[in-house]
Every structure is written in C-alpha cells, then in structure tokens.
Design an enzyme around this catalytic site. Sequence first.
Site, PDB file in Angstrom:
ATOM      1  N   ASP A  91       0.260  -0.793  -0.435  1.00 56.42           N
ATOM      2  CA  ASP A  91       0.148  -0.056  -0.155  1.00 56.42           C
ATOM      3  C   ASP A  91       0.370   1.007  -0.088  1.00 56.42           C
ATOM      4  O   ASP A  91       0.765   2.085  -0.208  1.00 56.42           O
ATOM      5  CB  ASP A  91      -0.906  -0.016   1.794  1.00 56.42           C
ATOM      6  CG  ASP A  91      -1.894  -1.199   1.230  1.00 56.42           C
ATOM      7  OD1 ASP A  91      -2.219  -1.153   0.366  1.00 56.42           O
ATOM      8  OD2 ASP A  91      -2.200  -1.821   2.025  1.00 56.42           O
ATOM      9  N   GLU A 134       0.819 -12.726   5.509  1.00 51.92           N
ATOM     10  CA  GLU A 134       1.228 -12.342   3.971  1.00 51.92           C
ATOM     11  C   GLU A 134       2.980 -11.914   4.697  1.00 51.92           C
ATOM     12  O   GLU A 134       4.643 -12.125   3.962  1.00 51.92           O
ATOM     13  CB  GLU A 134       0.955 -10.831   3.390  1.00 51.92           C
ATOM     14  CG  GLU A 134      -0.048 -11.099   2.182  1.00 51.92           C
ATOM     15  CD  GLU A 134      -0.436  -9.641   1.874  1.00 51.92           C
ATOM     16  OE1 GLU A 134      -1.357  -9.938   0.878  1.00 51.92           O
ATOM     17  OE2 GLU A 134      -0.474  -8.576   2.546  1.00 51.92           O
TER      18      GLU A 134
END
Length: 223
Positions: free
Chosen positions: A78, A97
């Site tokens: 992001d 993740e």
Amino acid sequence: MKLNAVTEALKYVNDGDVIGLGSGTTVALFMEELSKSGKKVTCVPTSLDTLFRASKLRIPITTLNHVRVLEKTFDGADQVDERLRLIKGGGGALTREKVVAYSSKELVIMVDKTKCVKKLGLGFPVPLEFIFEALPLIQKRVDELFGATVVLRMGQGKLPPLISDNGLVLGDVHFKDGLEDPNYAEEELNKIPGVLENGLFTKHPNVTVLVGEEKGCKTLKRP
Ligand code: 5RP
C-alpha cells in the site's frame, strides 16, 4: 504502471520455482501473467482469495509446512518509503503475508509509482489484525503511544465487522502526521495484548521493490 511492475517481476521467476504469493489486485494481475507465460511454478498463497485464484489458474499449491523456506515471495504493497519499508494489509491479509514474506529469502514487491512515499502512514492507515475484545484496549494504547486512532473495519460499511481469513477482526490505525519511526511502531503495536499482527513490514533483510511507471519499471534494492 502496475502491468509494467508485474512484467518485470516475471523475470524473477524460473520454471520449477516454489514461490510465495501475496494478495491484492497487483498479485492477481501477476498470477494472470504468470499463467500466460507458461512457467510452471508451485505457490504458497497468503489468503483465501489468492488460494482460489491459484486453483482457477491451475497453479499448484503447497504450504510452509511442506517447504519451510522459500527463495522468493511476490507481493504488492500500500505504501513504500525510501528505505523500502512497507505498509501492507489494505486487503486484510497482512498476517499470512508477513509469515510467508519472512519465510522467504527475497521479498519482491510490485507497486505502481503512486505507492512510493516520503513518510509512511501519511494518507494511508496501518492495518491491524486482533481479537475483537481487545478493541478498547488497543484504542487506548494507540492513543497514548502515538496520538493515533483505530477504526474497526466493517463489511461494506455495515455491521458486523469484517472477519479476516484467520477468524479475527481488522482495524486501521490512522496517524495524523504519518509515522516518525515505523520500526518502533511495528514493534510497539504488536506488544498490545490481543493484537495478532500489524501491516508494517520494516525488518525483512532482502527487499526488492519494482516500481511500475508510465513507461517501464524502476528496480529498488535495500542497500
Ligand atoms: C493485501 C495487501 C496488498 O498487497 C496491498 O493492499 C496492495 O493491494 P493492491 O495490489 O490491490 O493495490 O497487502 O493485504
């Protein structure tokens, strides 16, 4: 721009590799292109979404219990700062993740250039995964530590809260002026009782960031 990053990332994949696969729209595009390339890989997915996409594309799936250590994981982000520290988890898959990333010798991040920032946490919150009962305690500690606010993530804006792949809830920590010290924030957020993980990735020793631009792709490596 995303496609340029993904196309560059494909050069990092060899026939027969076992790779970690992150989550999100960039990874979804990477998987499509990987499948078109004809390269045969096996993957460790980091979310149900990626797992289902892999099944649909007939990319074989394995788990960390079988392979333990991966050579490379491919993921999106992001935000990325100049020291290649990341905010991840906008899609809610931050914990798996991070586990898969830290089980990999190299973390290859694919972003478009809009994700590159001077200061993490400005204009994008830090995602958190935690048990629902801890919300008031987390809000109090985050206010004391950083003067920041935690917003519980809702399913499409309504009750009940969004439930993660791990059966917990998600929240977003909003830092008014961004993060002065992302490494410290990553450690402190994880010390709050009830927090499973946060979306700051500051400690991976081998990060490569592929920044897709209008024309081509820039490769950044942490020195
Ligand atoms: C999901 C993630 C994604 O990598 C991140 O949100 C970027 O997503 P996208 O590729 O859709 O922009 O961390 O948990």
